[in-house]
Design a protein around this motif. Sequence first.
Motif, short mmCIF file in Angstrom:
data_model
loop_
_atom_site.label_atom_id
_atom_site.label_comp_id
_atom_site.label_asym_id
_atom_site.label_seq_id
_atom_site.Cartn_x
_atom_site.Cartn_y
_atom_site.Cartn_z
N THR A 102 64.44 24.66 51.90
CA THR A 102 63.79 24.60 53.33
C THR A 102 62.98 23.12 53.07
O THR A 102 62.96 22.61 52.61
CB THR A 102 62.44 26.02 53.02
N LEU A 110 60.92 30.99 56.34
CA LEU A 110 60.99 31.12 54.52
C LEU A 110 60.48 32.53 54.20
O LEU A 110 60.69 33.10 53.16
CB LEU A 110 60.49 29.67 54.23
N ILE A 125 63.29 28.26 44.90
CA ILE A 125 62.83 27.58 46.60
C ILE A 125 62.53 25.74 46.52
O ILE A 125 61.89 25.91 45.70
CB ILE A 125 61.19 28.17 47.26
N ALA A 153 55.42 23.83 51.37
CA ALA A 153 56.57 25.42 51.39
C ALA A 153 55.79 25.63 49.76
O ALA A 153 56.06 26.97 49.22
CB ALA A 153 57.80 25.06 50.98
N ASP A 195 66.79 28.93 55.00
CA ASP A 195 65.28 30.00 54.87
C ASP A 195 65.58 29.93 56.73
O ASP A 195 64.41 30.16 57.39
CB ASP A 195 64.68 28.80 55.37
#
Length: 318
Positions: free
Chosen positions: A9, A16, A35, A44, A90
């Motif tokens: 992402t 996301l 992630i 994030a 994402d």
Amino acid sequence: MTVSVLIPTFRRPGGLRVAIASVLAQSHRPDEIIIVDNSPEASARCIADNAKAVARCPVIYVHAPQPGVSNARNAGFAAASSRYIAFLDDDEVASVAWLDALLATARELRASVVFGPLRAEIGDAPALSAELATRLYSRTGPGHDERLAKAFGCGNSLVDREAFDLPDAPFDTRLNQTGGEDDVFFASLAAQGARFAWSSRALAVEVVDERRMALKHLLTRSFAFGQGATQNCARAARPDLPGMVFWMVVGLGQAAIYGPLAGLAALFAPRRAASLLDKAVQGAGKLFWFGNFEPKFYGQDEPETGSRHTATPGMATR
């Protein structure tokens, strides 16, 4: 059949969150979710922490601060511990049976790489842009599972790591900004005898934001797609000069034939014009595939936005 879901992402928090939620709702629980945050400011991290609090499987947060699509994929690949890696971008939302379907196809067809369909979700837009976006961001195939002769892009795919001899960083970092790293990756797997397959039930939705609906962006994406054919020949371990010449000649023909036809169709049938325009611009990409003609889609220094339909580039599917 242990499986890690890898979500790279870049400054797309809304997308996301939805992508993670779709993975948490899977009928087949993944062994871990990776992630990979490709923003320098680690934007994030909070979203990953929230996912950890509610997930029924490990959620691993990886900060890859040097922006670039290959950097992000390589970091996630290195962090994953499972035999299978499922890629979800994402801006994608997986259907509930997504993982079940990918793994079932891999097992039943003895496939080492599996791809699923993508349906583009687009908002209100002029007919030409809407049709072009649907063509560019959807992935269609047969209504049943079957073996494939060629690969698609990373988003909505499954790779059996044990089937290949892979380097620590399997995605080419020279393609960090332009994309096409997945084309080169899957070409390297094909050279090792990859068995590609299509999983008709492994549906995911790709949410196309406003920025990517702009006609200029859509045409730039078509141009980049066209470049891929010639670039793959040029970037092979042994550059394929006859292949490069072939695709450049094809591109010249496409641009010369479909360009004028697209101009005429735009006056009377915008939806038909989208197909012709896409072919013409992809033809130009096959011809002008080198150097400064390569568009840069990833790792741009833009402000973060909280909207799901963000104005920043994420990890898009080629």
